[in-house]
Design an enzyme around this catalytic site. Sequence first.
Site, PDB file in Angstrom:
ATOM      1  N   SER A 120     131.354  60.291  76.310  1.00 56.95           N
ATOM      2  CA  SER A 120     129.938  60.563  76.110  1.00 56.95           C
ATOM      3  C   SER A 120     129.789  61.586  74.999  1.00 56.95           C
ATOM      4  O   SER A 120     130.669  62.439  74.799  1.00 56.95           O
ATOM      5  CB  SER A 120     129.314  61.093  77.410  1.00 56.95           C
ATOM      6  N   LYS A 149     132.659  62.126  81.355  1.00 55.61           N
ATOM      7  CA  LYS A 149     132.330  60.712  81.497  1.00 55.61           C
ATOM      8  C   LYS A 149     133.498  59.819  81.080  1.00 55.61           C
ATOM      9  O   LYS A 149     134.167  60.063  80.094  1.00 55.61           O
ATOM     10  CB  LYS A 149     131.105  60.360  80.645  1.00 55.61           C
ATOM     11  N   ASN A 162     133.176  56.080  80.635  1.00 52.07           N
ATOM     12  CA  ASN A 162     132.316  54.903  80.657  1.00 52.07           C
ATOM     13  C   ASN A 162     133.115  53.611  80.473  1.00 52.07           C
ATOM     14  O   ASN A 162     134.021  53.556  79.639  1.00 52.07           O
ATOM     15  CB  ASN A 162     131.274  54.994  79.546  1.00 52.07           C
ATOM     16  N   ARG A 165     110.812  15.070  59.116  1.00 50.30           N
ATOM     17  CA  ARG A 165     111.349  16.373  58.692  1.00 50.30           C
ATOM     18  C   ARG A 165     110.382  17.449  59.157  1.00 50.30           C
ATOM     19  O   ARG A 165     109.158  17.315  58.999  1.00 50.30           O
ATOM     20  CB  ARG A 165     111.503  16.438  57.167  1.00 50.30           C
TER      21      ARG A 165
END
Length: 431
Positions: free
Chosen positions: A268, A274, A276, A307
């Site tokens: 982090s 952290k 993660n 088209r």
Amino acid sequence: MRQSSSPSEPAGLFDGVLAAGPVRGATSDTAWLRAMLAVEAALARAGGAPPEVAAEIGAARLDVAALGSAAAEAGNPVVPLVRALRAAVSPAASRYVHRGATSQDILDSAAMLVAREALGLIVADLSAASAAAARLAEAHRDTPLAARTLMQQALPTTFGLVAAGWLTALDGAADRLAAVRDAGLAVQLGGAAGTLAAFDSPSIVDRLAAELDLPAPVLPWHTDRTRIADLAGALGLACGAVAKVAGDVVLHAQTEVGELAEGQPGGSSSLPHKRNPVAAVSARACAAQAPGLVATLLGAMGHEHQRAAGAWHAEWAPFTGLLRAAGSAAHWLARCLAHVRVDTARMRANLDLTGGALLAERVSAALAAKVGATEAHDLVRDAVAGGRPLAEALAGHLDPARLAALLDPASYLGAAPALTDRALKRHGERP
């Protein structure tokens, strides 16, 4: 004009996360240009150009950025590509550039080449992810885990069965994409109004298809976009399968759960503690883009007459974006599952969090034989509601040894191990 020698454009600010893995290069502007040149060269060969002439067309060096700028005036990038290509090659080769074709022939056929390359990469990463899931399923065939329904603990299961569920979903997604790659793509050639009026024979379509190693369609598909929709659906399905697996990893990696962790966690910018699950988070982020892109491609299917006036143009960016999102999601998930770490001790501890409530169904059935189903249900319900461990609350109603056996999560796994074996067997039997 000069084509960049780089295999792909420089990475953008968000590409490291949202355009990860080899699919970015396979869907780059340079890759699209190579594909369009390959189609022009193949059309020249199919139209009888000498080999050296067709090779000259395919090897032309053009500037992607200049073509993109010029496309604003023409309405599509093929118009300036044809002009630049004719100027870049010899007079002998110029005679064969774009002969009889329309812009959509070139761009749609190029889209099939880009898709084929990208699909091969996506299938490879999905297969790597499913192989990692198979290893987890085999290693943890009998590892007890709390199954969770509506985000609450429900009954014991095994982590092996959880991984087996990932495995079957990923195998199914890879098989579907491989089927589209092998049989769902097709060359596009119809000329200005889909009648092949500028060609001597419809066999030109078969010759072009053979040159590009793509199937030849029954008819030109300028305004029949079911082929694009089918590809979009398969890519969306793959992203959904990836999102499910990545989401499970994120949930199991929560601090309060702690049953899984990525072996290469991210940090982090402000919180040193952290860890993660970056690969799983990134896989989810890439996969989450798919529904909107699929919807755009499906919404653009209503092409007018022979088209389209805008619907075809609306496909270009989401077509590339969807291939890139699916490829990036698969790449991140393969990386995630290859390095995921399993904390079996934490899984066991979490099984014991509710004081036996996880086995309430089993205990209630055993009590019913003694006191009746209604009273057994009420006894177990009141014990759980009161927060008392079932072993304590029901001590006077069942033999202690019998009650302890009933409250062992590892002995109430149902067919989880056998179901895991079935998934592994099916995985091993796939071609």
